[in-house]
Write an enzyme that holds these catalytic residues in place. Structure first.
Site, short mmCIF file in Angstrom:
data_model
loop_
_atom_site.label_atom_id
_atom_site.label_comp_id
_atom_site.label_asym_id
_atom_site.label_seq_id
_atom_site.Cartn_x
_atom_site.Cartn_y
_atom_site.Cartn_z
N LYS A 105 -2.73 -6.33 5.95
CA LYS A 105 -3.45 -5.06 5.86
C LYS A 105 -4.77 -5.28 5.14
O LYS A 105 -4.80 -5.84 4.04
CB LYS A 105 -2.61 -4.02 5.12
CG LYS A 105 -1.31 -3.65 5.82
CD LYS A 105 -0.47 -2.71 4.99
CE LYS A 105 0.83 -2.37 5.71
NZ LYS A 105 1.71 -1.49 4.90
N SER A 135 6.70 0.27 3.81
CA SER A 135 7.78 -0.73 3.83
C SER A 135 7.61 -1.75 2.72
O SER A 135 6.88 -2.71 2.88
CB SER A 135 7.80 -1.45 5.19
OG SER A 135 6.51 -1.98 5.47
N ALA A 137 8.93 -4.93 0.85
CA ALA A 137 9.71 -6.06 1.36
C ALA A 137 11.17 -5.99 0.94
O ALA A 137 12.08 -6.23 1.75
CB ALA A 137 9.08 -7.37 0.87
N LYS A 188 -5.22 2.96 2.25
CA LYS A 188 -4.16 3.49 1.39
C LYS A 188 -4.02 2.66 0.12
O LYS A 188 -3.65 3.18 -0.94
CB LYS A 188 -2.84 3.57 2.16
CG LYS A 188 -2.33 2.23 2.74
CD LYS A 188 -1.33 1.55 1.85
CE LYS A 188 -0.88 0.21 2.42
NZ LYS A 188 0.13 -0.46 1.58
N SER A 251 4.36 -0.68 -6.11
CA SER A 251 3.08 -0.99 -5.49
C SER A 251 2.17 -1.73 -6.46
O SER A 251 1.88 -1.24 -7.56
CB SER A 251 2.40 0.31 -5.04
OG SER A 251 1.03 0.09 -4.75
N ASN A 253 -0.95 -2.20 -6.08
CA ASN A 253 -2.20 -1.45 -6.17
C ASN A 253 -2.07 -0.31 -7.18
O ASN A 253 -2.96 -0.09 -8.00
CB ASN A 253 -2.57 -0.91 -4.80
CG ASN A 253 -2.77 -2.02 -3.79
OD1 ASN A 253 -3.73 -2.77 -3.85
ND2 ASN A 253 -1.83 -2.16 -2.86
N GLU A 279 -4.44 -6.12 -3.14
CA GLU A 279 -5.21 -5.97 -1.89
C GLU A 279 -6.23 -4.83 -1.99
O GLU A 279 -7.31 -4.90 -1.43
CB GLU A 279 -4.26 -5.72 -0.71
CG GLU A 279 -3.49 -6.95 -0.27
CD GLU A 279 -4.32 -7.88 0.59
OE1 GLU A 279 -5.55 -7.73 0.66
OE2 GLU A 279 -3.73 -8.79 1.20
#
Length: 325
Positions: A105, A135, A137, A188, A251, A253, A279
């Site tokens: 992504k 999703s 992992a 996102k 997350s 991020n 990311e």
């Protein structure tokens, strides 16, 4: 059917575990000599996801040729920055019939190109698809129900990827909107950084929901401005992934944003970025550059950029949300 996966990070292992329910001829490529030597010693891929390991029948190699030659389907699960170089490396070993599915992504930093465009340009094949959606992992590996969007202009690619990836706990919903799915999957992560900042400043879920709602509208407008289908915002790749990434401490991020929101010093922020793959940090640069190049107004991205890249006060997020038109 032979399946190849490029990358042995946590998401690569998750995809491999899902595919293994349908296809047993799976080879994963890794750049890690340490991980490969451990595989030779143990006979399986271990220690990627704590307390879990890949199915023992999955093979591991450090050779692109051994991984992808004669493969029917290739999944690319690396970070977005390496998709171009990976496509260049595997090109000699694929055919026009090969199906390539990109699970990465992001948007390429230098050219601001979408990953599908990079793959089309480098590989010169038609059967290219993108998967994206809410999703983690660990949830895929532990067989919790998960839904993903799959985007492609190739009906063959969608059909084949569904046949090898869908199972009793994983659903794929297809679309031809490659642009919309990739915008959602990229941006996102940036919005999740902002949501994490709100959490770091001790604002409640109500304020985070405020941010998410405003972001959904802005993302929909961005999709339309770049030629995608605005309705894609309602998909697994859109609202589904945004909700997950912006509300979960799993997350990376969101966790990075929380570090920023707590008032961390530049040194502490740089240390966090060095120790973790975020990311959203790299995608922020790409999205910011892209909207400037296309002369698209997206004030929320401008503000997040100023906070993260220029060190401005995260509290500016609150006044922005209140005063946003």
């Amino acid at each position: 059917m032979k399946i190849a996966l490029i990358g042995t990070g946590v998401y690569g292992v998750a995809i491999a575990s899902a595919v293994n329910k349908n296809e047993k001829n799976i080879t994963m490529w890794t750049e890690s000599e340490e991980r490969y030597n451990a595989y030779l010693k143990n006979g399986c891929i271990k220690d990627v996801i704590p307390d879990l390991e890949c199915p023992k029948n999955i093979k591991l190699t450090m050779s692109y040729e051994k991984a992808v030659k004669n493969a029917d389907v290739i999944f690319i699960t690396s970070t977005a920055a390496f998709v171009g170089s990976i496509c260049h490396e595997i090109k000699p070993y694929i055919t026009k019939k090969t199906v390539v599915c990109i699970a990465s992504k992001g948007i390429e930093n230098t050219t601001c190109s979408f990953l599908s465009d990079i793959a089309y340009e480098e590989l010169k094949i038609k059967n290219i698809a993108i998967i994206s959606g809410p999703s983690f992992a660990i949830d895929m590996v532990t067989n919790n129900p998960v839904g993903l969007s799959i985007a492609s202009h190739s009906k063959k690619a969608i059909k084949i990827i569904k046949s090898v990836l869908e199972n009793d706990t994983l659903k794929l919903r297809d679309t031809n909107d490659l642009i919309g799915v990739q915008i959602c999957g990229s941006i996102k992560n940036v919005i999740a950084v902002a949501a994490g900042m709100l959490d770091g400043m001790n604002y409640p879920e109500s304020t985070q929901s405020f941010l998410i709602t405003e972001a959904l509208n802005d993302i929909k407008n961005l999709i339309a401005a770049l030629g995608g289908n605005p309705k894609t915002i309602n998909s697994f790749a859109g609202v589904g992934d945004l909700l997950l990434t912006c509300t979960s401490t799993k997350s990376r991020n969101f966790s990075f944003g929380r570090v920023v929101g707590t008032g961390a010093t530049k040194e502490e922020i740089d240390k966090h970025l060095k120790e973790h793959t975020v990311e959203g940090y790299y995608t922020l640069k790409s999205i910011y550059k892209l909207i400037k190049n296309k002369k698209i107004k997206m004030p929320i991205i401008d503000l997040i950029y100023k906070i993260i890249m220029n060190g401005e006060d995260p509290k500016l997020l609150i006044s922005f949300l209140i005063n946003k038109k």
